[in-house]
Design an enzyme around this catalytic site. Structure first.
Site, short mmCIF file in Angstrom:
data_model
loop_
_atom_site.label_atom_id
_atom_site.label_comp_id
_atom_site.label_asym_id
_atom_site.label_seq_id
_atom_site.Cartn_x
_atom_site.Cartn_y
_atom_site.Cartn_z
N ASN A 102 17.60 54.42 -49.85
CA ASN A 102 17.47 54.12 -51.14
C ASN A 102 16.12 54.01 -51.75
O ASN A 102 15.81 54.50 -53.02
CB ASN A 102 18.39 52.56 -51.62
N GLU B 63 22.62 58.85 -50.80
CA GLU B 63 23.65 58.18 -51.37
C GLU B 63 23.67 58.53 -52.87
O GLU B 63 23.84 57.57 -53.77
CB GLU B 63 23.62 56.85 -51.17
N GLU C 285 23.86 57.87 -41.49
CA GLU C 285 23.40 56.35 -41.18
C GLU C 285 24.78 55.81 -40.80
O GLU C 285 25.85 56.16 -41.35
CB GLU C 285 23.39 55.70 -42.62
O1 AHR Z 1 20.10 51.60 -44.27
C1 AHR Z 1 20.18 50.80 -45.29
C2 AHR Z 1 20.68 51.13 -46.41
O2 AHR Z 1 21.97 51.79 -46.59
C3 AHR Z 1 19.89 52.61 -46.97
O3 AHR Z 1 18.70 52.51 -47.56
C4 AHR Z 1 21.01 53.21 -47.80
O4 AHR Z 1 20.89 54.62 -47.69
C5 AHR Z 1 22.28 52.77 -47.52
O5 AHR Z 1 23.02 52.16 -48.31
#
Ligand code: AHR
Length: 498
Positions: free
Chosen positions: A71, A172, A291
């Protein structure tokens, strides 16, 4: 209970891309500051990087690290993190409501990647910024010399271009929490135009488009379809993210999440291939699971943190034994999809939902979480070829899925003549495990370990968790047998020739 696994050297899923076992570090919490970078720490090197952390990261053998977010990247100006450190601005990071001093930036990250032996996966900001920023950063990083941005890189100490190969187009963008959140159409158009300019500067890069943030996103499926309509010919990978929790405190359901993970990957593959068919394309889009992890322990406390701190304790989940079991079985699931998942990033690497934790002062300066152990084993030993592994074992009923009591998978590394079997027992009983190895000549056992016997809620601050020897193993006539302990993660490494 019995569990059997049939493995045949002649039946491969695919070569495993080593980048499957990558990780992710975001300018968030204490991931960078007090994690990677802490100039006043006793172990700090000449660049201010913690040597104790470098050593721990090397143990995890991560070949690729995604950066700087997450984010965070959607509000980030990369230029704030270059040049003399005393002239870098301190700014508000709106994604995590923290203060960002920019003492760590692009050059520091590239240098640190070299020290840990990883290549970068660099994300560009498609939240508050876009095409212009992306063409500048790639000129800065990858163009040799003689232009405004490439010469600025040289002035800042990097004579040779960084030649960053993998670039992520935003993060995202489907989530309404994202700074600069977009519809699939808006993001698709922007990603297409951004990819175009980036490839004009460097045609040899690989690009990742930002897919769904979770399988449960209301836009899941249509997001991928609409996005791929815009970027199918521009990108190499589509990303997907997935975190799991155990708020219900239900072990059987929790360990069954690997079935959901498997379905998520298959669904994304299906959408990619449907778009491929519709376009009459010969090109195949692969996946970047950039992720994945368990994430929930720290969420309630994070909500109570005062805003605008530097390097606050955020997302510092302390993982327990059941989390390690889920991480192990999610890793097995990734191996099963080695034909399509080419990049993977355990999220994240240090302090923030991470296998490696640091203390700012005092001992132990670094400690390993429960999830460190299964991840370390897959990143080191799930290399080479993923073999089709036919498992026969009873399953239990979870809310949404039938969950096999064991999860198993084999990989063969011809460079080391090593066949490795990963098998997890999700039941509370012992399991008699037997694997038949066709078209292999097994000459011995390299190592057999188990990870078991801990209370499922035990965390590892005391560093008492250890891999143990799996002594019940026997090998004869190309059959491997072992008694698997209840709730255990097991790794059997064999010398084998094909
Ligand atoms: O990894 C933590 C957060 O999770 C990241 O910043 C985001 O991409 C996801 O929502």
């Amino acid at each position: 209970m019995k569990s059997t696994l049939f493995i045949d050297r002649n039946q491969a899923i695919s070569k495993i891309d080593p980048r499957m076992w990558g990780s992710f570090t975001e300018q968030l919490g204490r991931s960078v500051y007090e994690g990677i970078y802490q100039p006043d720490h006793p172990t700090a090197d000449e660049d201010g990087f913690r040597k104790d952390v470098i050593e721990a990261v090397r143990k995890l053998n991560v070949p690729l690290i995604r950066y700087p977010g997450g984010n965070f990247v959607s509000g980030y100006n990369w230029e704030d993190g270059i040049g003399p450190k005393d002239q870098r601005p301190t700014k508000l990071d709106l994604a995590w409501r923290s203060k960002e001093t920019n003492q760590f930036g692009l050059h520091e990250f590239m240098k640190w990647c070299q020290k840990v032996g990883a290549e970068p996966d660099m994300a560009v900001n498609l939240g508050t910024r876009g095409i212009d920023e992306a063409r500048n950063i790639i000129e800065y990083c990858n163009y040799p010399k003689g232009t405004y941005w490439s010469d600025m890189r040289r002035q800042n100490g990097a004579e040779k271009p960084f030649n960053i190969k993998v670039w992520s187009l935003g993060n995202e963008m489907d989530g309404d929490w994202q700074i600069g959140h977009k519809t699939a159409y808006e993001y698709g158009r922007l990603a297409h135009e951004t990819a175009k300019v980036m490839r004009l500067v460097d045609p040899d890069i690989e690009l990742v488009a930002s897919g769904s943030s979770l399988r449960t996103m209301p836009t899941f499926g249509t997001w991928e379809e609409t996005l791929l309509d815009h970027v199918y010919d521009d990108v190499d990978y589509l990303s997907l993210h997935q975190y799991y929790d155990n708020y219900d405190d239900n072990l059987a359901e929790f360990l069954g999440k690997s079935v959901d993970f498997d379905g998520f990957i298959s669904d994304v593959v299906a959408v990619c291939d449907a778009v491929k068919a519709r376009r009459h394309s010969n090109k195949r889009i692969n996946l970047s699971m950039d992720e994945w992890n368990v994430w929930y322990h720290s969420k309630a406390d994070d909500g109570k943190q005062a805003p605008w701190q530097e390097a606050p304790h955020l997302l510092e989940d302390h993982y327990n034994f059941e989390d390690a079991l889920l991480v192990g079985s999610l890793a097995i699931t990734l191996m099963k999809h080695a034909d399509r998942v080419k990049i993977g990033c355990l999220a994240q690497l240090i302090n923030v939902i991470a296998p490696i934790m640091t203390n700012t002062t005092g001992e132990p300066s670094v400690w390993y979480q429960s999830i460190f152990y299964p991840f370390m084993q897959v990143s080191n030993f799930a290399q080479g070829i993923a073999l089709k592994s036919q498992q026969d074992v009873p399953a239990y009923k979870a809310k949404d899925y039938d969950v096999p009591y064991t999860d198993s998978m084999a990989t063969f590394n011809p460079d080391r003549d090593e066949l490795t079997i990963f098998v997890e027992n999700k039941s509370k009983e012992k399991v008699e495990f037997e694997s038949t190895l066709a078209n292999f000549d097994v000459t011995g056992i390299v190592e057999a370990t188990q990870f078991c016997g801990y209370d499922i809620k035990k965390t590892n601050e005391d560093q008492s968790m250890k891999l143990q020897t799996l002594s019940s193993i026997t090998v004869s006539d190309n059959k491997v047998s072992a008694n698997l302990e209840p709730l255990s993660w097991n790794v059997i490494r064999l010398n084998a020739k094909d």
